[in-house]
Design an enzyme around this catalytic site. Structure first.
Site, PDB file in Angstrom:
ATOM      1  CB  SER A  10      -3.295 -11.083   2.050  1.00 19.96           C
ATOM      2  OG  SER A  10      -3.357  -9.695   2.215  1.00 19.96           O
ATOM      3  CG  HIS A  37      -4.617  -8.855  -0.994  1.00 23.05           C
ATOM      4  ND1 HIS A  37      -5.260  -9.217   0.161  1.00 23.05           N
ATOM      5  CD2 HIS A  37      -5.491  -9.111  -2.009  1.00 23.05           C
ATOM      6  CE1 HIS A  37      -6.466  -9.667  -0.123  1.00 23.05           C
ATOM      7  NE2 HIS A  37      -6.634  -9.623  -1.437  1.00 23.05           N
ATOM      8  CG  ASP A 127      -9.963 -11.378  -0.926  1.00 18.99           C
ATOM      9  OD1 ASP A 127     -11.007 -11.894  -1.382  1.00 18.99           O
ATOM     10  OD2 ASP A 127      -9.149 -10.746  -1.625  1.00 18.99           O
TER      11      ASP A 127
END
Length: 192
Positions: A10, A37, A127
């Site tokens: 991310s 992401h 996540d």
């Protein structure tokens, strides 16, 4: 023998992914699937990674067949999953505000059991923690970027909380470790 590598990143992921992929040779013996992401404006990710990587890098298309030495990226707005030897795209609801979700990819890869390697890199949320735990429960290998080397340590810390026996590696050691683990003659390594 390991036949699948799945990676989640991310915040700070571009630099981290470049560092992980750069040491991999064109004959890398496993497919690599990545969830990073990102916003729709960051559609050049595949091109940016391909510049510093010897592997084929591109965004996944639905039902892409997994191929050794090929890196498939989750397109913006799609979950990326593994089903057998195919990459599947989904527009199911976001998971904890994320689509693509790292957990969705890693949990689907857990079906490969001890033939899967999951890697969680830098990021500012949790996540990937549940997905990495699923891979580990099914006998796969879990690798987490050392939080101290991460641009944002929250995601690696959450992964380590969920998978305390994961291998913890500084960023520059993850690519060489993947080469070692995935080498056809490598004996099955332990988790730590």
């Amino acid at each position: 023998m390991v036949d699948l590598v799945v990676i989640g990143a991310s915040w700070g992921g571009l630099r981290a992914l470049r560092a992980v992929l750069a040491p991999l040779t064109p004959d890398f013996p496993a497919p690599i699937l990545i969830v990073q992401h990102r916003s729709d404006e960051e559609s050049a990710l595949a091109e940016l990674l391909a510049r510093t990587c010897a592997l084929t890098v591109r965004e996944a298309e639905d039902k892409d067949r997994l191929q050794a030495g090929t890196v498939l990226l989750a397109p913006h707005g799609y979950h990326l999953l593994v089903e057998g030897d195919e990459a599947i795209l989904s527009v199911d609801d976001p998971v904890r505000f994320s689509r693509p979700s790292i957990d969705v990819l890693l949990e689907s890869a857990a079906e490969h059991g001890d033939r899967a390697v999951g890697v969680v890199l830098t990021g500012a949320n949790a996540d990937g923690a549940a997905g990495l735990a699923a891979i580990r429960r099914r006998g796969g290998i879990a690798i987490v970027q050392d939080p101290q080397s991460a641009e944002r340590p929250q995601m690696p810390r959450a992964a380590l909380a969920a998978v305390p026996d994961a291998q913890v590696r500084p960023l520059e050691q993850i690519g060489p470790e993947l080469m070692r683990i995935c080498a056809p003659s490598t004996a099955r390594p332990g988790a730590a």
